[in-house]
Design a protein around this motif. Structure first.
Motif, PDB file in Angstrom:
ATOM      1  N   TYR A 117       0.875  -1.166   0.000  1.00 54.82           N
ATOM      2  CA  TYR A 117       0.000   0.000   0.000  1.00 54.82           C
ATOM      3  C   TYR A 117       0.915   1.220   0.000  1.00 54.82           C
ATOM      4  O   TYR A 117       1.413   1.643   1.043  1.00 54.82           O
ATOM      5  N   GLU A 118       1.157   1.749  -1.180  1.00 61.12           N
ATOM      6  CA  GLU A 118       2.140   2.821  -1.354  1.00 61.12           C
ATOM      7  C   GLU A 118       1.722   4.123  -0.672  1.00 61.12           C
ATOM      8  O   GLU A 118       2.572   4.951  -0.365  1.00 61.12           O
ATOM      9  N   LYS A 168       5.695   1.374   7.201  1.00 56.71           N
ATOM     10  CA  LYS A 168       5.197   0.065   6.810  1.00 56.71           C
ATOM     11  C   LYS A 168       4.300   0.209   5.593  1.00 56.71           C
ATOM     12  O   LYS A 168       3.346   0.980   5.606  1.00 56.71           O
ATOM     13  N   LYS A 169       4.617  -0.532   4.519  1.00 61.23           N
ATOM     14  CA  LYS A 169       3.814  -0.472   3.295  1.00 61.23           C
ATOM     15  C   LYS A 169       3.261  -1.832   2.898  1.00 61.23           C
ATOM     16  O   LYS A 169       2.327  -1.913   2.118  1.00 61.23           O
ATOM     17  N   ILE A 170       3.816  -2.917   3.429  1.00 62.38           N
ATOM     18  CA  ILE A 170       3.373  -4.261   3.038  1.00 62.38           C
ATOM     19  C   ILE A 170       2.064  -4.587   3.746  1.00 62.38           C
ATOM     20  O   ILE A 170       1.976  -4.550   4.969  1.00 62.38           O
ATOM     21  N   VAL A 171       1.036  -4.915   2.955  1.00 62.51           N
ATOM     22  CA  VAL A 171      -0.251  -5.341   3.492  1.00 62.51           C
ATOM     23  C   VAL A 171      -0.310  -6.869   3.459  1.00 62.51           C
ATOM     24  O   VAL A 171      -0.650  -7.501   4.454  1.00 62.51           O
ATOM     25  N   VAL A 172       0.008  -7.459   2.304  1.00 64.23           N
ATOM     26  CA  VAL A 172       0.030  -8.921   2.172  1.00 64.23           C
ATOM     27  C   VAL A 172       1.479  -9.331   1.985  1.00 64.23           C
ATOM     28  O   VAL A 172       2.171  -8.817   1.108  1.00 64.23           O
ATOM     29  N   TYR A 173       1.904 -10.280   2.811  1.00 64.22           N
ATOM     30  CA  TYR A 173       3.300 -10.689   2.841  1.00 64.22           C
ATOM     31  C   TYR A 173       3.430 -12.178   2.515  1.00 64.22           C
ATOM     32  O   TYR A 173       2.767 -13.012   3.142  1.00 64.22           O
ATOM     33  N   TYR A 225      -0.702  -7.796   7.265  1.00 69.40           N
ATOM     34  CA  TYR A 225      -0.245  -6.923   8.337  1.00 69.40           C
ATOM     35  C   TYR A 225      -1.439  -6.178   8.935  1.00 69.40           C
ATOM     36  O   TYR A 225      -2.150  -5.455   8.236  1.00 69.40           O
ATOM     37  N   VAL A 226      -1.641  -6.354  10.238  1.00 72.73           N
ATOM     38  CA  VAL A 226      -2.716  -5.652  10.945  1.00 72.73           C
ATOM     39  C   VAL A 226      -2.183  -4.838  12.121  1.00 72.73           C
ATOM     40  O   VAL A 226      -2.961  -4.299  12.902  1.00 72.73           O
ATOM     41  N   ASP A 228      -9.291  -3.907   6.568  1.00 73.23           N
ATOM     42  CA  ASP A 228      -8.866  -3.382   7.869  1.00 73.23           C
ATOM     43  C   ASP A 228      -7.396  -2.968   7.834  1.00 73.23           C
ATOM     44  O   ASP A 228      -7.015  -1.952   8.420  1.00 73.23           O
ATOM     45  N   ALA A 229      -6.558  -3.747   7.151  1.00 74.61           N
ATOM     46  CA  ALA A 229      -5.132  -3.432   7.065  1.00 74.61           C
ATOM     47  C   ALA A 229      -4.907  -2.123   6.306  1.00 74.61           C
ATOM     48  O   ALA A 229      -4.107  -1.281   6.728  1.00 74.61           O
ATOM     49  N   VAL A 230      -5.610  -1.946   5.199  1.00 77.94           N
ATOM     50  CA  VAL A 230      -5.480  -0.704   4.426  1.00 77.94           C
ATOM     51  C   VAL A 230      -5.961   0.477   5.265  1.00 77.94           C
ATOM     52  O   VAL A 230      -5.301   1.521   5.316  1.00 77.94           O
ATOM     53  N   ASP A 231      -7.096   0.302   5.951  1.00 75.95           N
ATOM     54  CA  ASP A 231      -7.591   1.374   6.821  1.00 75.95           C
ATOM     55  C   ASP A 231      -6.571   1.713   7.901  1.00 75.95           C
ATOM     56  O   ASP A 231      -6.308   2.878   8.192  1.00 75.95           O
ATOM     57  N   TYR A 232      -5.997   0.676   8.502  1.00 74.46           N
ATOM     58  CA  TYR A 232      -5.013   0.859   9.573  1.00 74.46           C
ATOM     59  C   TYR A 232      -3.820   1.694   9.093  1.00 74.46           C
ATOM     60  O   TYR A 232      -3.343   2.571   9.801  1.00 74.46           O
ATOM     61  N   LEU A 233      -3.369   1.429   7.869  1.00 70.31           N
ATOM     62  CA  LEU A 233      -2.199   2.140   7.338  1.00 70.31           C
ATOM     63  C   LEU A 233      -2.554   3.508   6.756  1.00 70.31           C
ATOM     64  O   LEU A 233      -1.661   4.284   6.428  1.00 70.31           O
TER      65      LEU A 233
END
Length: 150
Positions: A31-32, A38-43, A54-55, A85-90
């Protein structure tokens, strides 16, 4: 359990994520626009179905020490929800610092301090109580006869 291709389809439905192929046929999604380093959502999404999202310290998930949740056995609904939720968090600004002294009618003072991810109530330097939300901490203080400072 979703297949690798099904998981890819769900994750790729998030246009804000950028696919990055890595070693051993694994895939990461970044998520640029993250407001954090932290930019990685799916690892390391792997063709065997294993992978991580990543949450951070979102309380509704049991994350490892690095803030990741294994998504191997997730349904489509669960996967879609955790990625959102991860995108919202970041993408959300962190809670502003909160450190206020509450007082009761006997002039006893308690400090309510936000120390991510908890709302802590102190008597001097001693921790009195700890809560997951501001609302719970506020309810406790009001129940105990304390008033929020103006």
């Amino acid at each position: 359990m979703l297949t690798f291709e099904q998981k890819l389809a769900v994750i790729e439905s998030f246009p804000e994520l950028t696919r990055k192929d890595v070693s051993m046929k694994r895939v990461n999604f970044h998520y640029e626009e993250s407001l954090y380093d932290k930019k990685i959502v799916v690892y390391h999404l792997h063709p065997n179905g294993n992978g991580f999202v990543y949450v951070g310290n979102l309380p509704q998930y049991q994350a490892d020490d690095k803030g990741f949740v294994n998504i191997r056995d997730f349904s489509e609904t669960e996967l879609r929800s955790i990625v959102a939720d991860a995108v919202d968090y970041l993408s959300l600004e962190p809670e502003p610092p909160y450190d206020k002294t509450w007082t009761n009618r006997d002039n006893i003072k308690l400090d309510l301090v936000y120390e991510e991810p908890f709302w802590n109530i102190y008597t001097g330097k001693n921790l009195e109580e700890s809560f997951g939300t501001f609302s719970d901490a506020e309810d406790y203080l009001i129940d105990q006869g304390f008033k929020e400072p103006k």
